[in-house]
Design an enzyme around this catalytic site. Sequence first.
Site, PDB file in Angstrom:
ATOM      1  N   HIS A  77      50.312  45.957  53.759  1.00 18.22           N
ATOM      2  CA  HIS A  77      51.039  46.059  55.035  1.00 18.22           C
ATOM      3  C   HIS A  77      50.263  46.977  55.970  1.00 18.22           C
ATOM      4  O   HIS A  77      50.031  48.138  55.649  1.00 18.22           O
ATOM      5  CB  HIS A  77      52.456  46.592  54.814  1.00 18.22           C
ATOM      6  CG  HIS A  77      53.391  45.544  54.281  1.00 18.22           C
ATOM      7  ND1 HIS A  77      54.712  45.465  54.633  1.00 18.22           N
ATOM      8  CD2 HIS A  77      53.180  44.520  53.432  1.00 18.22           C
ATOM      9  CE1 HIS A  77      55.275  44.431  54.026  1.00 18.22           C
ATOM     10  NE2 HIS A  77      54.369  43.848  53.280  1.00 18.22           N
ATOM     11  N   TYR A 206      62.313  48.910  60.335  1.00 13.15           N
ATOM     12  CA  TYR A 206      63.191  50.086  60.328  1.00 13.15           C
ATOM     13  C   TYR A 206      64.058  49.953  61.577  1.00 13.15           C
ATOM     14  O   TYR A 206      63.565  50.106  62.699  1.00 13.15           O
ATOM     15  CB  TYR A 206      62.376  51.383  60.363  1.00 13.15           C
ATOM     16  CG  TYR A 206      61.693  51.690  59.037  1.00 13.15           C
ATOM     17  CD1 TYR A 206      60.511  51.058  58.661  1.00 13.15           C
ATOM     18  CD2 TYR A 206      62.248  52.616  58.153  1.00 13.15           C
ATOM     19  CE1 TYR A 206      59.898  51.336  57.445  1.00 13.15           C
ATOM     20  CE2 TYR A 206      61.647  52.903  56.935  1.00 13.15           C
ATOM     21  CZ  TYR A 206      60.469  52.265  56.587  1.00 13.15           C
ATOM     22  OH  TYR A 206      59.870  52.546  55.379  1.00 13.15           O
ATOM     23  N   PRO A 297      65.315  58.582  51.002  1.00 11.57           N
ATOM     24  CA  PRO A 297      64.410  57.447  50.800  1.00 11.57           C
ATOM     25  C   PRO A 297      63.678  56.942  52.054  1.00 11.57           C
ATOM     26  O   PRO A 297      62.656  56.274  51.900  1.00 11.57           O
ATOM     27  CB  PRO A 297      65.323  56.350  50.248  1.00 11.57           C
ATOM     28  CG  PRO A 297      66.701  56.739  50.640  1.00 11.57           C
ATOM     29  CD  PRO A 297      66.716  58.224  50.738  1.00 11.57           C
ATOM     30  N   LYS A 301      58.694  58.191  50.314  1.00 12.45           N
ATOM     31  CA  LYS A 301      57.732  59.211  49.898  1.00 12.45           C
ATOM     32  C   LYS A 301      57.888  59.660  48.436  1.00 12.45           C
ATOM     33  O   LYS A 301      56.968  60.263  47.865  1.00 12.45           O
ATOM     34  CB  LYS A 301      57.839  60.449  50.804  1.00 12.45           C
ATOM     35  CG  LYS A 301      57.169  60.258  52.144  1.00 12.45           C
ATOM     36  CD  LYS A 301      55.665  60.411  52.028  1.00 12.45           C
ATOM     37  CE  LYS A 301      54.912  59.971  53.246  1.00 12.45           C
ATOM     38  NZ  LYS A 301      54.228  58.688  53.114  1.00 12.45           N
ATOM     39  N   TYR A 389      53.004  58.081  57.153  1.00 12.42           N
ATOM     40  CA  TYR A 389      53.474  56.936  56.363  1.00 12.42           C
ATOM     41  C   TYR A 389      52.403  56.487  55.367  1.00 12.42           C
ATOM     42  O   TYR A 389      52.689  56.178  54.217  1.00 12.42           O
ATOM     43  CB  TYR A 389      53.835  55.783  57.300  1.00 12.42           C
ATOM     44  CG  TYR A 389      54.761  54.745  56.690  1.00 12.42           C
ATOM     45  CD1 TYR A 389      56.133  54.772  56.949  1.00 12.42           C
ATOM     46  CD2 TYR A 389      54.274  53.740  55.865  1.00 12.42           C
ATOM     47  CE1 TYR A 389      56.981  53.824  56.402  1.00 12.42           C
ATOM     48  CE2 TYR A 389      55.113  52.781  55.308  1.00 12.42           C
ATOM     49  CZ  TYR A 389      56.466  52.843  55.582  1.00 12.42           C
ATOM     50  OH  TYR A 389      57.304  51.891  55.030  1.00 12.42           O
TER      51      TYR A 389
HETATM   52  C1  DHB Z   1      61.435  50.506  50.485  1.00 15.11           C
HETATM   53  C2  DHB Z   1      62.179  51.652  50.358  1.00 15.11           C
HETATM   54  C3  DHB Z   1      62.075  52.653  51.286  1.00 15.11           C
HETATM   55  O1  DHB Z   1      62.779  53.780  51.174  1.00 15.11           O
HETATM   56  C4  DHB Z   1      61.222  52.534  52.371  1.00 15.11           C
HETATM   57  O2  DHB Z   1      61.151  53.513  53.293  1.00 15.11           O
HETATM   58  C5  DHB Z   1      60.477  51.378  52.484  1.00 15.11           C
HETATM   59  C6  DHB Z   1      60.582  50.372  51.549  1.00 15.11           C
HETATM   60  C7  DHB Z   1      61.562  49.412  49.494  1.00 15.11           C
HETATM   61  O3  DHB Z   1      62.279  49.585  48.515  1.00 15.11           O
HETATM   62  O4  DHB Z   1      60.952  48.363  49.678  1.00 15.11           O
END
Ligand code: DHB
Length: 395
Positions: A77, A206, A297, A301, A389
Amino acid sequence: MPPAPTRTTVGIVGGGPAGLMLSHLLARDGIESVVVDLRTRHEIEETHRAGILEQDSIRLLVDTGVSDRVLTDGYRHEGIELAFGGAGHRIDFEGLVDASVQLYPQTDVFIDLANARERDGGDVRFGVTDVSVVDVTGDSPGLLFTDAGGVAHEVRCDYLVGSDGSRSICRQAFPEAQRRQYFREYPFAWFGILCEAPPSAPELIYNHSDRGFALISQRTDTLQRMYFQCAVDEDVDAWSDDRIWEELQSRVGANGYTLKEGPITSKTVLPFRSFVQEPMRHGNLLLAGDAAHTVPPTGAKGLNLALADVRVLAEELERAITKDDGALLDDYTTRALGRVWKAQHFSYWMTTMLHLAPDASPFDVRRQIGELSMVVSSTAGSTYLAEAYTGWPVP
Ligand code: DHB
């Protein structure tokens, strides 16, 4: 009869990605370890966790010979979409910082590491009970456990590592007077689903909306992962597939997206918490990953931080063991925490910028839109996001 003690160099509590990667890295340096975990291998494989690997996490898996599967089965990605105020805006990681991430679930990282340890003859015991650590400030700390067959063991070590997750038993061995703990709670959680459907977008979305945050992620061409902000005590059973799709469509629809729907095969509520314990070392016991720190989440990270910890820790242990000088481990906390606090800030920032607090005023929501507009319209703003990121270099 108490068991006759056996010996290893490093006793590792916790056989998730952090513990297994540490054991793998130590083995490459010729250092023996024993890894124990309360969970069975099957239980760990069935736990769904995040799915984004930073560049250095990918390199660690490939360059140390764990597996190439992250490259062949994962998806590269090169950016994400930040969706708010009626439209999506792409953050172009490649263009901004010449970096990308790989969509590859934590479960697969675990499977690769467990296979690699098995292939290389590593000593990993899943499904053990009665785990404890003793004499952690002495010269020969001990790891006690009962194996899956009911046999009690006492393993004496040079060093012990607690990579046993957010409910760590190893963390309890730090005397209260010698540790500092930092917390932040959030007034929301994530409702996570897996569904059998084609991807709705080529990259992660997002999504900010008046109804709360949503994250559209993927797994494969036929399986998708999505999350939406929910209450801390949300009842999973109150959410039929239809209700979930209606909620998700409404949140992303506000920004012009439509999701491809399909049968939902997993529904779970994920807690949100920021936590750090300092220091990460007490005597000959060292903590790594979630045992020492938890991030919310948003931004994925957690696993990346755990892998960065054990990369530093393996280096430090190798030096301390080769030179027979435990004082060389004093650096570990400082080296690991630099990255941890940057990630704490990034996860907190992404979380608070994108989620709707239950007591948010119209001012607060408009201020968030202002912040998001700044991020997507400023090269400095989007570069910060892209850099964080895709991950900071290991010191
Ligand atoms: C996923 C989980 C996340 O917390 C995130 O920021 C991006 C992707 C995932 O499970 O795909």
